[in-house]
Write an enzyme that holds these catalytic residues in place. Structure first.
Site, PDB file in Angstrom:
ATOM      1  N   LYS A 118       0.856  -1.189   0.000  1.00 30.21           N
ATOM      2  CA  LYS A 118       0.000   0.000   0.000  1.00 30.21           C
ATOM      3  C   LYS A 118       0.883   1.226   0.000  1.00 30.21           C
ATOM      4  O   LYS A 118       2.024   1.191   0.478  1.00 30.21           O
ATOM      5  CB  LYS A 118      -0.891   0.013   1.251  1.00 30.21           C
TER       6      LYS A 118
HETATM    7  P1  NAD Z   1     -13.271   7.586  -3.117  1.00 31.17           P
HETATM    8  O1  NAD Z   1     -12.237   8.606  -2.951  1.00 31.17           O
HETATM    9  O2  NAD Z   1     -13.811   7.310  -4.467  1.00 31.17           O
HETATM   10  O3  NAD Z   1     -14.525   7.899  -2.152  1.00 31.17           O
HETATM   11  C1  NAD Z   1     -14.409   8.150  -0.798  1.00 31.17           C
HETATM   12  C2  NAD Z   1     -15.753   8.670  -0.349  1.00 31.17           C
HETATM   13  O4  NAD Z   1     -15.768   8.772   1.072  1.00 31.17           O
HETATM   14  C3  NAD Z   1     -16.069  10.073  -0.892  1.00 31.17           C
HETATM   15  O5  NAD Z   1     -17.430  10.106  -1.282  1.00 31.17           O
HETATM   16  C4  NAD Z   1     -15.864  10.969   0.326  1.00 31.17           C
HETATM   17  O6  NAD Z   1     -16.658  12.142   0.267  1.00 31.17           O
HETATM   18  C5  NAD Z   1     -16.330  10.028   1.415  1.00 31.17           C
HETATM   19  N1  NAD Z   1     -15.912  10.398   2.762  1.00 31.17           N
HETATM   20  C6  NAD Z   1     -14.709  10.844   3.195  1.00 31.17           C
HETATM   21  N2  NAD Z   1     -14.786  11.093   4.514  1.00 31.17           N
HETATM   22  C7  NAD Z   1     -16.043  10.787   4.899  1.00 31.17           C
HETATM   23  C8  NAD Z   1     -16.746  10.838   6.124  1.00 31.17           C
HETATM   24  N3  NAD Z   1     -16.156  11.238   7.238  1.00 31.17           N
HETATM   25  N4  NAD Z   1     -18.052  10.440   6.153  1.00 31.17           N
HETATM   26  C9  NAD Z   1     -18.663  10.038   5.032  1.00 31.17           C
HETATM   27  N5  NAD Z   1     -18.058   9.975   3.847  1.00 31.17           N
HETATM   28  C10 NAD Z   1     -16.769  10.343   3.793  1.00 31.17           C
HETATM   29  O7  NAD Z   1     -12.667   6.255  -2.447  1.00 31.17           O
HETATM   30  P2  NAD Z   1     -13.079   4.753  -2.685  1.00 31.17           P
HETATM   31  O8  NAD Z   1     -12.155   4.185  -3.689  1.00 31.17           O
HETATM   32  O9  NAD Z   1     -14.546   4.648  -2.874  1.00 31.17           O
HETATM   33  O10 NAD Z   1     -12.650   4.129  -1.283  1.00 31.17           O
HETATM   34  C11 NAD Z   1     -13.530   4.112  -0.169  1.00 31.17           C
HETATM   35  C12 NAD Z   1     -13.092   2.990   0.760  1.00 31.17           C
HETATM   36  O11 NAD Z   1     -13.119   1.761   0.036  1.00 31.17           O
HETATM   37  C13 NAD Z   1     -11.672   3.130   1.305  1.00 31.17           C
HETATM   38  O12 NAD Z   1     -11.625   2.586   2.607  1.00 31.17           O
HETATM   39  C14 NAD Z   1     -10.871   2.269   0.360  1.00 31.17           C
HETATM   40  O13 NAD Z   1      -9.658   1.823   0.944  1.00 31.17           O
HETATM   41  C15 NAD Z   1     -11.854   1.140   0.150  1.00 31.17           C
HETATM   42  N6  NAD Z   1     -11.575   0.357  -1.047  1.00 31.17           N
HETATM   43  C16 NAD Z   1     -11.633   0.909  -2.292  1.00 31.17           C
HETATM   44  C17 NAD Z   1     -11.339   0.117  -3.385  1.00 31.17           C
HETATM   45  C18 NAD Z   1     -11.435   0.648  -4.789  1.00 31.17           C
HETATM   46  O14 NAD Z   1     -11.232  -0.130  -5.718  1.00 31.17           O
HETATM   47  N7  NAD Z   1     -11.780   1.892  -5.000  1.00 31.17           N
HETATM   48  C19 NAD Z   1     -10.984  -1.224  -3.215  1.00 31.17           C
HETATM   49  C20 NAD Z   1     -10.958  -1.758  -1.943  1.00 31.17           C
HETATM   50  C21 NAD Z   1     -11.254  -0.958  -0.862  1.00 31.17           C
END
Ligand code: NAD
Length: 429
Positions: A118
């Site tokens: 990561k």
């Molecule tokens: P992203 O940047 O697309 O979205 C993040 C979202 O979280 C945004 O809508 C933001 O406004 C919101 N956010 C931030 N702080 C917040 C809060 N305090 N309360 C509510 N919403 C809040 O990111 P993503 O890729 O969707 O990732 C989100 C989670 O999923 C992370 O934990 C990431 O590690 C995990 N994840 C993502 C992927 C992927 O392929 N994108 C894969 C595995 C895990």
């Protein structure tokens, strides 16, 4: 030969929210159930290596700003390290170490031939121009240098990084490695640069498949279920869309600006359009404003935390009303909260299973890049469904065999696979 004693995980009077110590506690609990020998425990609970970079960047106004960045490679016994890159003001080395270790267990849970890595940069990407973001990304990619590569460590998008960021990393790597094109160095790229169809939706789609399986176990009909989703980015918004498409009423969602609620259900495609235009889910017509924390406590059957770590804690776990919690985010539930949810009879689909669809299709993307042969979207989705359905069932079998919850079951499955690979390769020299 005797191995070094295990470093005890510190116990504190108030809840310890350090992500890496949480990751070690989760590991220790499952390793104990599995009866893993002490030497292997010592190897597997820590990262293999961690890099700290100082990145000077010329800003648009001529000033110089210096950023701190990390890349952690947790384990590569089963294949190259794999894991996203996060741009966020709260990034820390311990957070990246935790996320890297969760990647090791995630790849092993779904049985794809990768280890865990990561990366992250401490920055506020929303405050940077595109040119500043590009210079920051390219400098980081340059520093990653020979530590990454298609057969070593393969970054991907995470919070506030996207396909454009991956394209800059791929280009910088390619330019500094003889000028050839090396699409296999990152995944989550734009389709026309060797990305995979279905990758953008993969995390949410994989999460949806696990929710469907859990709903079946719990006797919940999706067409009469309600869901609440915290986070409306890549994982959260697409999961909302898929749930709504299956007939689930999505009653509450939130983003970093706060939450919204409508007991009659939200029209997700209109909400997505509203967020695209206004920058937030807030202000969507016909909804009531609520806090992001209140979304976690909404009356619903399915709760999907899809934002950041440590959202369901000792403080609010007792007020979670859902029957199924599907962890689209990494590390949203603390160990203390986990016990409360378990006692309440809530099925928690752990992050290392629930959000593994992303890395699974990243694996498909890497395979397609290496073969230079690309699959159609139906093919990608069919293969993803097979992996997620099989993995859910593998984890469920572990919960039955060891009489544990799904998180411990998934860890037991994953640790056993990584330990077997490590033991069989042997300790060098
Ligand atoms: P992203 O940047 O697309 O979205 C993040 C979202 O979280 C945004 O809508 C933001 O406004 C919101 N956010 C931030 N702080 C917040 C809060 N305090 N309360 C509510 N919403 C809040 O990111 P993503 O890729 O969707 O990732 C989100 C989670 O999923 C992370 O934990 C990431 O590690 C995990 N994840 C993502 C992927 C992927 O392929 N994108 C894969 C595995 C895990």
């Amino acid at each position: 030969m005797a191995s070094a004693p295990t470093v005890p995980t510190p116990v504190r009077s108030e809840e310890d929210l350090n992500p890496f110590r949480i990751a070690m506690r989760q590991f220790d609990k499952a390793a104990e159930k599995l009866g893993l020998d002490q030497g292997l425990r010592e190897i597997l609970r820590r990262p293999h290596r961690a890099f700290i970079f100082t990145l000077p960047v010329k800003m648009d106004n001529g000033s110089i700003q210096v950023f701190e960045a990390y890349r952690v490679q947790h384990n590569s016994s089963r294949g190259p390290c794999k894991g996203g890159i996060r741009y966020h003001p709260n990034v820390s080395l311990d957070e990246v170490k935790a996320l890297a270790s969760w990647m090791t267990w995630k790849c092993a849970t779904v049985n794809i031939p990768f280890g865990g890595g990561k990366g992250g940069i401490i920055c506020d990407p929303k405050g940077l121009s595109m040119n500043e973001l590009e210079r920051l990304t390219r400098r980081y990619a340059y520093e990653l240098g020979t530590f990454v590569g298609p057969d070593k460590d393969i970054p991907a998008p995470d919070v506030y990084t996207d396909a454009q960021v991956m394209a800059w990393i791929m280009d910088t790597y390619s330019m500094t490695h003889g000028g050839t094109s090396a699409p296999g160095v990152v995944t989550g790229k734009p389709i026309f640069l060797g990305g995979s169809l279905g990758r953008n939706e993969a995390t949410a789609r994989g999460c949806f498949f696990t929710i469907r399986a859990a709903a079946q176990l719990r006797g919940i009909q999706l067409t009469s279920a309600r869901a609440a989703i915290q986070g409306f980015g890549n994982a959260g918004s697409i999961c909302a869309e898929l749930l709504a498409g299956a007939g689930v009423k999505v009653v509450a969602v939130s983003d970093s600006h706060g939450g919204i609620f409508n007991a009659a259900g939200l029209n997700i495609s209109e909400l997505t359009e509203h967020k695209r235009k206004s920058g937030s889910v807030r202000g969507f017509p016909g909804t009531e404003n609520i806090s992001s924390a209140a979304v976690l406590e909404a009356e619903c059957d399915i709760l999907v935390p899809a934002a950041l770590e440590n959202q369901i804690t000792l403080e609010n776990a007792a007020r979670v009303k859902a029957t199924i919690v599907a962890e689209a985010a990494n590390g949203p539930t603390t160990p203390g909260a986990d016990e409360i949810l378990h006692k309440k009879g809530i099925t928690v689909i752990p992050d290392i299973l629930a959000n593994a669809g992303g890395v699974t299709v990243s694996y498909f993307e890497w395979v397609q890049d290496l073969q230079e042969l690309f699959w159609d979207e139906d093919d990608v989705n069919r293969r993803l469904e097979k992996v997620m359905v099989r993995s859910f069932s593998d984890v469920y079998l572990m919960t039955q065999k060891y009489q544990v919850d799904m998180r411990v079951g998934a860890y037991i499955l994953a640790i056993d696979r990584v330990a077997t690979a490590t033991r069989t390769r042997g300790i060098w020299p």
